[in-house]
Design a protein around this motif. Structure first.
Motif, PDB file in Angstrom:
ATOM      1  N   PRO A  56     -14.304  -3.210   6.368  1.00  0.00           N
ATOM      2  CA  PRO A  56     -12.895  -2.963   5.964  1.00  0.00           C
ATOM      3  C   PRO A  56     -12.694  -3.503   4.841  1.00  0.00           C
ATOM      4  CG  PRO A  56     -13.153  -3.781   8.310  1.00  0.00           C
ATOM      5  CD  PRO A  56     -14.543  -3.939   7.532  1.00  0.00           C
ATOM      6  N   THR A  57     -11.451  -3.037   3.935  1.00  0.00           N
ATOM      7  CA  THR A  57     -10.815  -3.360   2.874  1.00  0.00           C
ATOM      8  C   THR A  57      -9.890  -4.787   3.283  1.00  0.00           C
ATOM      9  OG1 THR A  57     -10.750  -1.093   2.035  1.00  0.00           O
ATOM     10  CG2 THR A  57      -9.185  -3.027   1.124  1.00  0.00           C
ATOM     11  N   ASP A  58      -9.975  -5.648   2.389  1.00  0.00           N
ATOM     12  CA  ASP A  58      -9.096  -6.801   2.354  1.00  0.00           C
ATOM     13  C   ASP A  58      -7.608  -6.252   1.945  1.00  0.00           C
ATOM     14  OD1 ASP A  58      -7.373  -8.989   1.982  1.00  0.00           O
ATOM     15  OD2 ASP A  58      -8.719 -10.325   0.950  1.00  0.00           O
ATOM     16  N   LEU A  59      -6.650  -5.993   2.851  1.00  0.00           N
ATOM     17  CA  LEU A  59      -5.549  -5.315   2.512  1.00  0.00           C
ATOM     18  C   LEU A  59      -4.398  -6.374   1.825  1.00  0.00           C
ATOM     19  CD1 LEU A  59      -5.206  -3.129   5.742  1.00  0.00           C
ATOM     20  CD2 LEU A  59      -6.031  -2.535   3.531  1.00  0.00           C
ATOM     21  N   THR A  60      -4.879  -7.704   1.685  1.00  0.00           N
ATOM     22  CA  THR A  60      -4.097  -8.408   1.002  1.00  0.00           C
ATOM     23  C   THR A  60      -4.256  -8.397  -0.465  1.00  0.00           C
ATOM     24  OG1 THR A  60      -5.178 -10.218   1.152  1.00  0.00           O
ATOM     25  CG2 THR A  60      -3.917 -10.116   2.977  1.00  0.00           C
ATOM     26  N   GLN A  61      -5.217  -7.727  -0.794  1.00  0.00           N
ATOM     27  CA  GLN A  61      -5.547  -7.668  -2.450  1.00  0.00           C
ATOM     28  C   GLN A  61      -5.387  -6.624  -2.931  1.00  0.00           C
ATOM     29  OE1 GLN A  61      -6.755 -10.560  -3.968  1.00  0.00           O
ATOM     30  NE2 GLN A  61      -6.159 -11.446  -2.073  1.00  0.00           N
ATOM     31  N   LEU A  62      -5.031  -5.530  -2.383  1.00  0.00           N
ATOM     32  CA  LEU A  62      -4.452  -4.159  -3.036  1.00  0.00           C
ATOM     33  C   LEU A  62      -3.746  -4.203  -4.176  1.00  0.00           C
ATOM     34  CD1 LEU A  62      -3.677  -2.182   0.372  1.00  0.00           C
ATOM     35  CD2 LEU A  62      -5.867  -2.375  -0.658  1.00  0.00           C
ATOM     36  N   GLN A  63      -2.887  -4.768  -4.264  1.00  0.00           N
ATOM     37  CA  GLN A  63      -1.926  -4.933  -5.470  1.00  0.00           C
ATOM     38  C   GLN A  63      -2.910  -5.557  -6.495  1.00  0.00           C
ATOM     39  OE1 GLN A  63       2.022  -5.729  -5.200  1.00  0.00           O
ATOM     40  NE2 GLN A  63       2.006  -7.367  -6.651  1.00  0.00           N
ATOM     41  N   GLN A  64      -3.351  -6.722  -6.329  1.00  0.00           N
ATOM     42  CA  GLN A  64      -4.181  -7.281  -7.343  1.00  0.00           C
ATOM     43  C   GLN A  64      -5.296  -6.511  -7.766  1.00  0.00           C
ATOM     44  OE1 GLN A  64      -5.969 -10.883  -5.994  1.00  0.00           O
ATOM     45  NE2 GLN A  64      -6.769 -11.686  -7.816  1.00  0.00           N
ATOM     46  N   LYS A  65      -6.064  -5.705  -6.945  1.00  0.00           N
ATOM     47  CA  LYS A  65      -7.104  -4.914  -7.410  1.00  0.00           C
ATOM     48  C   LYS A  65      -6.569  -3.694  -8.101  1.00  0.00           C
ATOM     49  CE  LYS A  65     -10.373  -6.730  -4.167  1.00  0.00           C
ATOM     50  NZ  LYS A  65     -11.449  -6.337  -3.154  1.00  0.00           N
ATOM     51  N   ASN A  66      -5.428  -3.170  -7.976  1.00  0.00           N
ATOM     52  CA  ASN A  66      -4.744  -2.263  -8.992  1.00  0.00           C
ATOM     53  C   ASN A  66      -3.874  -2.698  -9.924  1.00  0.00           C
ATOM     54  OD1 ASN A  66      -4.546   0.662  -8.888  1.00  0.00           O
ATOM     55  ND2 ASN A  66      -2.276   0.397  -8.272  1.00  0.00           N
ATOM     56  N   ASP A  67      -4.386  -3.474 -10.792  1.00  0.00           N
ATOM     57  CA  ASP A  67      -3.542  -3.963 -11.994  1.00  0.00           C
ATOM     58  C   ASP A  67      -2.256  -4.383 -11.722  1.00  0.00           C
ATOM     59  OD1 ASP A  67      -5.923  -3.845 -13.487  1.00  0.00           O
ATOM     60  OD2 ASP A  67      -5.170  -1.304 -13.933  1.00  0.00           O
ATOM     61  N   LEU A 123       4.536   0.885   7.646  1.00  0.00           N
ATOM     62  CA  LEU A 123       3.182   0.158   7.324  1.00  0.00           C
ATOM     63  C   LEU A 123       3.282  -0.124   5.952  1.00  0.00           C
ATOM     64  CD1 LEU A 123       0.421   1.820   9.356  1.00  0.00           C
ATOM     65  CD2 LEU A 123       0.858  -0.490   8.965  1.00  0.00           C
ATOM     66  N   VAL A 124       3.509   0.784   5.128  1.00  0.00           N
ATOM     67  CA  VAL A 124       3.594   0.367   3.937  1.00  0.00           C
ATOM     68  C   VAL A 124       4.245  -0.673   3.160  1.00  0.00           C
ATOM     69  CG1 VAL A 124       4.057   1.169   1.464  1.00  0.00           C
ATOM     70  CG2 VAL A 124       2.849   2.512   3.069  1.00  0.00           C
ATOM     71  N   ALA A 125       5.307  -0.728   3.876  1.00  0.00           N
ATOM     72  CA  ALA A 125       6.441  -1.911   3.603  1.00  0.00           C
ATOM     73  C   ALA A 125       5.951  -3.256   3.894  1.00  0.00           C
ATOM     74  CB  ALA A 125       7.842  -1.749   4.527  1.00  0.00           C
ATOM     75  N   TRP A 126       5.161  -3.189   5.267  1.00  0.00           N
ATOM     76  CA  TRP A 126       4.565  -4.600   5.439  1.00  0.00           C
ATOM     77  C   TRP A 126       3.562  -4.911   4.544  1.00  0.00           C
ATOM     78  CZ3 TRP A 126      -0.037  -5.938   7.905  1.00  0.00           C
ATOM     79  CH2 TRP A 126      -0.112  -7.176   8.154  1.00  0.00           C
ATOM     80  N   LEU A 127       2.376  -4.094   4.558  1.00  0.00           N
ATOM     81  CA  LEU A 127       1.208  -4.281   3.576  1.00  0.00           C
ATOM     82  C   LEU A 127       1.848  -4.795   2.430  1.00  0.00           C
ATOM     83  CD1 LEU A 127      -0.862  -1.461   4.455  1.00  0.00           C
ATOM     84  CD2 LEU A 127      -1.286  -3.669   5.116  1.00  0.00           C
ATOM     85  N   GLN A 128       2.960  -4.032   1.554  1.00  0.00           N
ATOM     86  CA  GLN A 128       3.424  -4.713   0.302  1.00  0.00           C
ATOM     87  C   GLN A 128       3.986  -6.002   0.444  1.00  0.00           C
ATOM     88  OE1 GLN A 128       6.190  -1.199  -0.235  1.00  0.00           O
ATOM     89  NE2 GLN A 128       5.321  -1.000  -2.500  1.00  0.00           N
ATOM     90  N   SER A 129       4.467  -6.380   1.571  1.00  0.00           N
ATOM     91  CA  SER A 129       5.010  -7.741   1.926  1.00  0.00           C
ATOM     92  C   SER A 129       3.793  -8.951   1.835  1.00  0.00           C
ATOM     93  CB  SER A 129       5.781  -7.860   3.123  1.00  0.00           C
ATOM     94  OG  SER A 129       5.026  -7.836   4.135  1.00  0.00           O
ATOM     95  N   ILE A 130       2.802  -8.596   2.350  1.00  0.00           N
ATOM     96  CA  ILE A 130       1.529  -9.577   2.389  1.00  0.00           C
ATOM     97  C   ILE A 130       0.805  -9.462   1.156  1.00  0.00           C
ATOM     98  CG2 ILE A 130       1.504  -9.159   4.826  1.00  0.00           C
ATOM     99  CD1 ILE A 130      -1.205  -7.597   4.668  1.00  0.00           C
ATOM    100  N   GLN A 131       1.033  -9.026   0.127  1.00  0.00           N
ATOM    101  CA  GLN A 131      -0.020  -9.072  -1.009  1.00  0.00           C
ATOM    102  C   GLN A 131      -0.091 -10.324  -1.532  1.00  0.00           C
ATOM    103  OE1 GLN A 131      -2.044  -5.931  -1.937  1.00  0.00           O
ATOM    104  NE2 GLN A 131      -1.078  -5.780   0.096  1.00  0.00           N
ATOM    105  N   GLN A 132      -1.172 -10.790  -2.013  1.00  0.00           N
ATOM    106  CA  GLN A 132      -1.368 -11.988  -2.621  1.00  0.00           C
ATOM    107  C   GLN A 132      -1.468 -12.040  -4.219  1.00  0.00           C
ATOM    108  OE1 GLN A 132      -4.722 -13.828  -0.756  1.00  0.00           O
ATOM    109  NE2 GLN A 132      -3.748 -13.820   1.285  1.00  0.00           N
TER     110      GLN A 132
END
Length: 132
Positions: A56-67, A123-132
């Motif tokens: 499974p993907t580390d969902l806390t890193q989605l923003q970091q891995k997308n520039d 879900l998207v709102a919550w995932l955005q809120s946990i980005q590191q």
């Protein structure tokens, strides 16, 4: 369709503001539907992770891995099944049916509107809120 043209319907849909996203509801949905694989902290270390062939993907890193930009469209499409799947499966099963609900509009990372359901928007709102 009562005399509305396709352009008029599109304009109405695009002009309609997105419904408010509920991060608390998104977190609850995540804990109930996603944490088994992605882990309670969404870092990819859920109890099912050791037995999965594709981790499974580390969902806390989605923003970091997308520039530095949260990939709204990719996340929505992966959850609801619109992202093309490879012939023998994909890193994540399609869970679109679990997240059916009232249609809402989000702004994709490209700036374009993207239609999805209220549960996925939450879900998207919550995932955005946990980005590191």
């Amino acid at each position: 369709m009562l005399g509305f043209t396709k352009a008029m319907v599109l304009a109405i849909c695009v002009a309609t503001p997105a419904m408010a996203q509920d991060m608390a509801e998104g977190e609850q949905l995540f804990q109930h539907r996603c944490a088994t694989c992605h882990g309670l902290s969404a870092n990819g270390t859920g109890p099912m992770a050791p037995v999965l062939l594709i981790q499974p993907t580390d969902l806390t890193q989605l923003q970091q891995k997308n520039d530095g930009t949260f990939p709204v469209q990719r996340v929505v499409w992966r959850i609801d099944g619109r992202e093309p799947l490879v012939s023998h499966g994909s890193p994540m099963p399609v869970y679109g049916d679990f997240f059916q609900g009232r249609d809402v509009t989000l702004k994709a990372d490209t700036g374009q509107p993207i239609m999805t359901s209220q549960p996925i928007a939450d879900l998207v709102a919550w995932l955005q809120s946990i980005q590191q």
